[in-house]
Motif scaffolding. Structure first.
Motif, mmCIF file in Angstrom:
data_model
loop_
_atom_site.group_PDB
_atom_site.id
_atom_site.type_symbol
_atom_site.label_atom_id
_atom_site.label_comp_id
_atom_site.label_asym_id
_atom_site.label_seq_id
_atom_site.Cartn_x
_atom_site.Cartn_y
_atom_site.Cartn_z
ATOM 1 N N ALA A 89 -42.026 -40.730 22.909
ATOM 2 C CA ALA A 89 -41.133 -39.542 23.022
ATOM 3 C C ALA A 89 -42.708 -38.643 23.821
ATOM 4 C CB ALA A 89 -40.831 -38.994 22.131
ATOM 5 N N ASN A 90 -41.465 -37.904 24.883
ATOM 6 C CA ASN A 90 -43.019 -36.931 25.192
ATOM 7 C C ASN A 90 -42.129 -35.545 25.262
ATOM 8 O OD1 ASN A 90 -44.567 -36.087 27.264
ATOM 9 N ND2 ASN A 90 -43.220 -36.159 29.158
ATOM 10 N N PHE A 91 -42.976 -35.226 23.980
ATOM 11 C CA PHE A 91 -42.926 -33.686 23.673
ATOM 12 C C PHE A 91 -43.463 -32.671 24.013
ATOM 13 C CE2 PHE A 91 -42.285 -36.910 19.747
ATOM 14 C CZ PHE A 91 -40.781 -36.815 19.603
ATOM 15 N N SER A 92 -42.726 -31.635 24.515
ATOM 16 C CA SER A 92 -43.421 -30.086 24.682
ATOM 17 C C SER A 92 -44.101 -30.270 24.464
ATOM 18 C CB SER A 92 -43.114 -29.547 25.742
ATOM 19 O OG SER A 92 -41.697 -28.843 24.263
ATOM 20 N N PRO A 93 -45.440 -29.334 24.376
ATOM 21 C CA PRO A 93 -46.634 -28.585 23.416
ATOM 22 C C PRO A 93 -45.742 -27.808 22.851
ATOM 23 C CG PRO A 93 -47.198 -29.109 25.840
ATOM 24 C CD PRO A 93 -46.025 -29.284 25.659
ATOM 25 N N SER A 94 -45.118 -26.554 23.586
ATOM 26 C CA SER A 94 -44.695 -25.604 22.821
ATOM 27 C C SER A 94 -43.347 -25.867 21.850
ATOM 28 C CB SER A 94 -43.715 -24.867 23.908
ATOM 29 O OG SER A 94 -42.408 -25.390 24.368
ATOM 30 N N PHE A 95 -42.842 -26.962 21.746
ATOM 31 C CA PHE A 95 -41.414 -28.131 20.773
ATOM 32 C C PHE A 95 -42.761 -27.883 19.774
ATOM 33 C CE2 PHE A 95 -40.080 -31.640 18.216
ATOM 34 C CZ PHE A 95 -38.958 -31.004 17.689
ATOM 35 N N LEU A 96 -43.459 -29.109 19.784
ATOM 36 C CA LEU A 96 -44.505 -29.691 18.969
ATOM 37 C C LEU A 96 -45.243 -27.944 18.022
ATOM 38 C CD1 LEU A 96 -46.752 -32.064 20.342
ATOM 39 C CD2 LEU A 96 -44.978 -32.152 19.195
ATOM 40 N N ASP A 97 -45.606 -27.162 18.457
ATOM 41 C CA ASP A 97 -46.594 -26.121 17.985
ATOM 42 C C ASP A 97 -45.188 -24.970 17.165
ATOM 43 O OD1 ASP A 97 -48.227 -23.893 17.567
ATOM 44 O OD2 ASP A 97 -47.367 -22.047 19.711
ATOM 45 N N GLU A 98 -43.828 -25.731 17.516
ATOM 46 C CA GLU A 98 -42.910 -23.873 17.160
ATOM 47 C C GLU A 98 -42.625 -25.449 15.282
ATOM 48 O OE1 GLU A 98 -39.908 -22.006 15.631
ATOM 49 O OE2 GLU A 98 -40.927 -21.560 16.932
ATOM 50 N N VAL A 99 -42.547 -27.006 15.544
ATOM 51 C CA VAL A 99 -42.355 -28.088 14.403
ATOM 52 C C VAL A 99 -43.516 -26.985 13.627
ATOM 53 C CG1 VAL A 99 -42.827 -30.550 13.599
ATOM 54 C CG2 VAL A 99 -41.393 -29.974 15.664
ATOM 55 N N LEU A 100 -45.585 -27.237 14.154
ATOM 56 C CA LEU A 100 -46.177 -26.974 13.357
ATOM 57 C C LEU A 100 -45.935 -25.899 12.507
ATOM 58 C CD1 LEU A 100 -48.917 -29.034 14.849
ATOM 59 C CD2 LEU A 100 -48.038 -29.727 12.907
ATOM 60 N N SER A 101 -45.442 -24.702 13.344
ATOM 61 C CA SER A 101 -45.702 -23.299 12.851
ATOM 62 C C SER A 101 -44.707 -23.195 11.696
ATOM 63 C CB SER A 101 -45.430 -22.315 13.307
ATOM 64 O OG SER A 101 -44.165 -22.445 13.796
ATOM 65 N N ARG A 102 -43.711 -23.945 11.500
ATOM 66 C CA ARG A 102 -42.826 -24.353 10.576
ATOM 67 C C ARG A 102 -43.130 -25.332 9.500
ATOM 68 N NH1 ARG A 102 -36.787 -23.916 12.920
ATOM 69 N NH2 ARG A 102 -36.475 -22.652 14.785
ATOM 70 N N THR A 103 -44.086 -26.295 9.234
ATOM 71 C CA THR A 103 -44.596 -26.999 8.518
ATOM 72 C C THR A 103 -45.430 -26.471 8.018
ATOM 73 O OG1 THR A 103 -43.651 -29.136 9.880
ATOM 74 C CG2 THR A 103 -45.279 -29.106 8.234
ATOM 75 N N ASP A 104 -45.497 -26.976 6.152
ATOM 76 C CA ASP A 104 -46.035 -26.644 5.342
ATOM 77 C C ASP A 104 -47.016 -27.901 5.133
ATOM 78 O OD1 ASP A 104 -47.976 -25.498 2.914
ATOM 79 O OD2 ASP A 104 -46.845 -24.852 1.602
ATOM 80 N N ILE A 105 -48.330 -27.994 5.228
ATOM 81 C CA ILE A 105 -49.200 -28.930 5.174
ATOM 82 C C ILE A 105 -49.606 -28.768 4.100
ATOM 83 C CG2 ILE A 105 -50.824 -27.937 5.501
ATOM 84 C CD1 ILE A 105 -52.377 -30.790 7.206
ATOM 85 N N VAL A 106 -49.492 -27.670 3.187
ATOM 86 C CA VAL A 106 -49.812 -28.045 1.324
ATOM 87 C C VAL A 106 -48.499 -29.037 0.821
ATOM 88 C CG1 VAL A 106 -49.692 -26.486 -0.732
ATOM 89 C CG2 VAL A 106 -51.352 -25.972 1.602
ATOM 90 N N GLU A 107 -47.868 -28.433 0.868
ATOM 91 C CA GLU A 107 -46.064 -28.871 0.652
ATOM 92 C C GLU A 107 -45.992 -30.716 1.022
ATOM 93 O OE1 GLU A 107 -41.210 -29.083 1.280
ATOM 94 O OE2 GLU A 107 -42.604 -27.366 2.041
ATOM 95 N N ILE A 108 -46.953 -31.246 2.232
ATOM 96 C CA ILE A 108 -46.537 -32.995 2.777
ATOM 97 C C ILE A 108 -47.265 -33.168 2.345
ATOM 98 C CG2 ILE A 108 -46.742 -34.077 4.742
ATOM 99 C CD1 ILE A 108 -44.468 -32.185 4.436
ATOM 100 N N ILE A 109 -48.310 -32.606 2.040
ATOM 101 C CA ILE A 109 -49.606 -33.558 1.167
ATOM 102 C C ILE A 109 -49.546 -33.692 -0.691
ATOM 103 C CG2 ILE A 109 -52.372 -33.708 0.610
ATOM 104 C CD1 ILE A 109 -52.629 -32.429 3.471
ATOM 105 N N ALA A 110 -49.063 -32.499 -1.497
ATOM 106 C CA ALA A 110 -48.960 -32.441 -2.215
ATOM 107 C C ALA A 110 -47.745 -33.008 -3.216
ATOM 108 C CB ALA A 110 -48.278 -30.763 -2.452
ATOM 109 N N ARG A 111 -46.991 -34.066 -2.366
ATOM 110 C CA ARG A 111 -46.225 -35.179 -2.192
ATOM 111 C C ARG A 111 -47.110 -36.596 -3.530
ATOM 112 N NH1 ARG A 111 -42.953 -36.503 2.523
ATOM 113 N NH2 ARG A 111 -45.066 -37.163 3.350
ATOM 114 N N HIS A 112 -48.871 -36.226 -2.587
ATOM 115 C CA HIS A 112 -49.117 -37.219 -3.441
ATOM 116 C C HIS A 112 -50.305 -37.246 -3.341
ATOM 117 C CE1 HIS A 112 -46.783 -39.562 -0.228
ATOM 118 N NE2 HIS A 112 -46.935 -39.086 0.459
ATOM 119 N N VAL A 113 -51.464 -36.365 -3.143
ATOM 120 C CA VAL A 113 -52.823 -35.636 -3.835
ATOM 121 C C VAL A 113 -52.278 -34.575 -4.805
ATOM 122 C CG1 VAL A 113 -54.486 -35.016 -3.520
ATOM 123 C CG2 VAL A 113 -53.557 -36.257 -1.888
ATOM 124 N N GLU A 114 -52.753 -34.299 -6.415
ATOM 125 C CA GLU A 114 -52.684 -32.966 -6.842
ATOM 126 C C GLU A 114 -53.540 -32.694 -6.221
ATOM 127 O OE1 GLU A 114 -53.301 -31.671 -11.175
ATOM 128 O OE2 GLU A 114 -53.752 -33.789 -10.958
#
Length: 577
Positions: A2-27
């Motif tokens: 896939a060739n995602f546009s920078p603006s789309f990737l930026d929007e995805v990351l802006s709506r993502t909480d990395i703490v929530e993603i990582i906290a599934r595996h790390v306390e």
């Protein structure tokens, strides 16, 4: 891809909480402005894994892994980049633009394949408790498998004869072709036939927990005893470990991993509360599987039967392991009593006695290597010569030169023979090239950059001489100068330089993540670092042999900086900072 546009990737990351993603595996626990926890990529006893909720970046100060949400899903969960983006986009309620799809219809075909594999797993599970599954169910009960284990690990039964899968799933041309593609049917002279017949079925999942194939144990007479799915677009035997997705988090939490030979051994361990077992899929363990094991745990225990066949299997595993060994890794080998396997020992001893056996009887890899060499070489002077010769050739495959040197000393002491110290000739690999490209920063440079990235408004107050910092640090120089231009073009100091740099230079995300996640650089420390940076720059200029006038000016400025540094040090001592 896939060739995602920078603006789309930026929007995805802006709506993502990395703490929530990582906290599934790390306390994770709050530590200053960041969150800290035990690194999920390597074994450690004290937390060195930092997550910046503000900058949405993680970094481990122990193993050096770092990045953003996409990188975590790719490194930890095994997502390819497009699927990591699509997963986070779906989680954020965003629709992936159609023009960025990998291939027309490709995603739909993938989804149908995984859905079909899951459906087949359910069909086998139902058959186990159906009219024809009595023999398989009785075998499971004899092996002491609790029903909870049977259901949660997806055990099932493939009835004898032909036509079962088609009868359960469908018999049209399209369905038959799909079942053939995922390895459930084969096409013969008389049409399609079931690959698995009269077998106890084990569902095999990939790192993400998706059903990708099956293993079948024959019930009664028949060969082979175990039959796996063939290689398909979804099932790659040399990449998979049975029990990986089910046990990964427990292994990381308990810091224990036992490599066993078969599916039933993995399940027996789980039935006794030891969800730490993994197994290759019926073949000798390979290099890619060993890499995956070391990523999970730096002190795995390889369990083998104590007979001749078991020792031969252990030796093959050790040979494949040699190029991957590092001084930081400490694998062990556990030989079980003749005629016993983890399943039978657990039934006799129980879980605690088995854990004790693992702790007390597992032998370090070096001891296992020396013992194996002695068994291979035989007795007498000729045996010692053969032992030294074999050791020399094996040591030549090791990539950790310090560990190889330590092992060489051990074998020379054992044999009384000085080895020829063969060198391993390795062509340039991506990992080796990456090591060569790594920019080396001293502590002052590293903390100075952390201070700037953490508080970007400091860029505005840098003296003109700061433009010449990092002249000999190519990649770092580029990031440093790009940060200058970002802050110069920003209307205020709220521009998220770290995120923008990480998006523009994904290959440098680890560096950026490191600076973001370091302990906060307070203003007084930053002032001291700036003085050190300018002082070091002047010393570098003086070494280049400037003319007399410039040399006098530079030395005068250096004395001024040293005076300022002494005053600042006194202030630091007074404040206890």
């Amino acid at each position: 891809m896939a060739n995602f546009s920078p603006s789309f990737l930026d929007e995805v990351l802006s709506r993502t909480d990395i703490v929530e993603i990582i906290a599934r595996h790390v306390e994770l626990k709050k530590s200053g402005s960041n969150m800290m926890g035990l690194c999920p990529f390597h074994h450690e006893k004290s937390p060195s894994f930092s997550v910046s909720a503000d900058k949405q970046l993680y970094y481990c100060f122990g193993c050096g892994k770092g990045g953003g949400a996409f990188q975590f899903l790719m490194e930890h969960d095994g997502y390819p980049f497009p699927e990591a983006v699509e997963y986070l986009a779906e989680k954020a309620g965003m629709e992936v633009p159609k023009e960025t799809q990998r291939q027309p219809g490709d995603e739909e075909r993938q989804k149908k394949a995984y859905d079909m594999l899951t459906r087949v797993s359910d069909v086998f599970a139902s058959a186990l408790y159906g009219p024809s599954g009595g023999k398989a169910l009785e075998y499971i009960k004899q092996r002491g498998m609790p029903e909870a284990i049977v259901r949660s690990y997806g055990l099932g039964y493939a009835p004898a004869g032909y036509g079962f899968i088609q009868q359960a799933i469908g018999n049209d041309n399209r369905t038959n072709a799909q079942l053939e593609a995922i390895g459930l049917l084969f096409k013969g002279d008389h049409g399609y036939g079931d690959r698995f017949r009269d077998r106890l079925m084990f569902t095999i999942r990939d790192r993400r927990g998706r059903v990708v194939g099956f293993g079948g144990r024959v019930l009664g007479e028949g060969e082979p005893k175990y039959l796996n799915s063939p290689e398909t677009n979804w099932f790659h035997k040399s990449d998979l470990l049975y029990g990986f997705s089910e046990h990964r988090d427990t292994i990381r939490k308990e810091k224990q991993l036992l490599i066993v030979e078969g599916y039933m051994d993995v399940l027996a361990l789980a039935a006794y509360g030891l969800k730490i077992g993994l197994a290759p899929l019926g073949t000798a363990i390979g290099e890619r599987q060993i890499r995956e094991i070391f990523r999970l745990c730096d002190s795995p225990i390889y369990s083998f039967d104590g007979d001749r066949a078991g020792r031969q299997a252990a030796w093959r595993a050790l040979e494949r392991m040699m190029p991957l060994l590092k001084a930081e890794l400490s694998p062990k080998f556990l030989y079980l009593p003749d005629g016993e396997d983890p399943d039978s020992l657990l039934a006799k001893e129980g879980a605690e006695a088995f854990r004790k056996r693992m702790q007390e009887e597992a032998k370090p890899v070096l001891e296992t290597w020396l013992m194996g060499l002695k068994l291979l070489a035989g007795q007498g002077a000729e045996g010692r010569a053969r032992m030294a010769k074999k050791a020399d050739s094996m040591l030549a495959t090791m990539t950790d030169s310090y560990l190889a040197q330590a092992w060489r000393q051990e074998i020379e002491q054992t044999t009384g023979i000085s080895l020829q110290q063969q060198r391993r000739h390795v062509s340039s690999t991506p990992s080796a090239q990456a090591d060569n490209d790594t920019v080396k920063l001293n502590e002052i440079e590293d903390r100075f950059l952390a201070g700037l990235i953490q508080k970007p408004e400091r860029f505005r107050d840098l003296p003109d001489i700061a433009n010449d910092f990092f002249l000999d640090k190519g990649r770092v120089k580029s990031l440093y100068m790009r940060a200058f231009s970002i802050i110069a073009g920003a209307e205020d100091n709220n521009t998220d330089i770290a995120r923008q740099l990480a998006q523009e230079s994904p290959e440098d995300q680890t560096l950026i993540s490191r600076w973001v996640n370091q302990a906060t650089v307070q203003d007084i420390e930053y002032e001291s670092l700036l003085l050190d940076m300018e002082s070091n720059d002047i010393r570098w200029r003086l070494k280049r042999g400037p003319d007399l006038n410039e040399s006098v000016l530079l030395q005068k400025r250096l004395r001024e900086l040293q005076s300022q540094q002494r005053k600042l040090s006194e202030l630091l001592n007074e404040t206890g900072a």
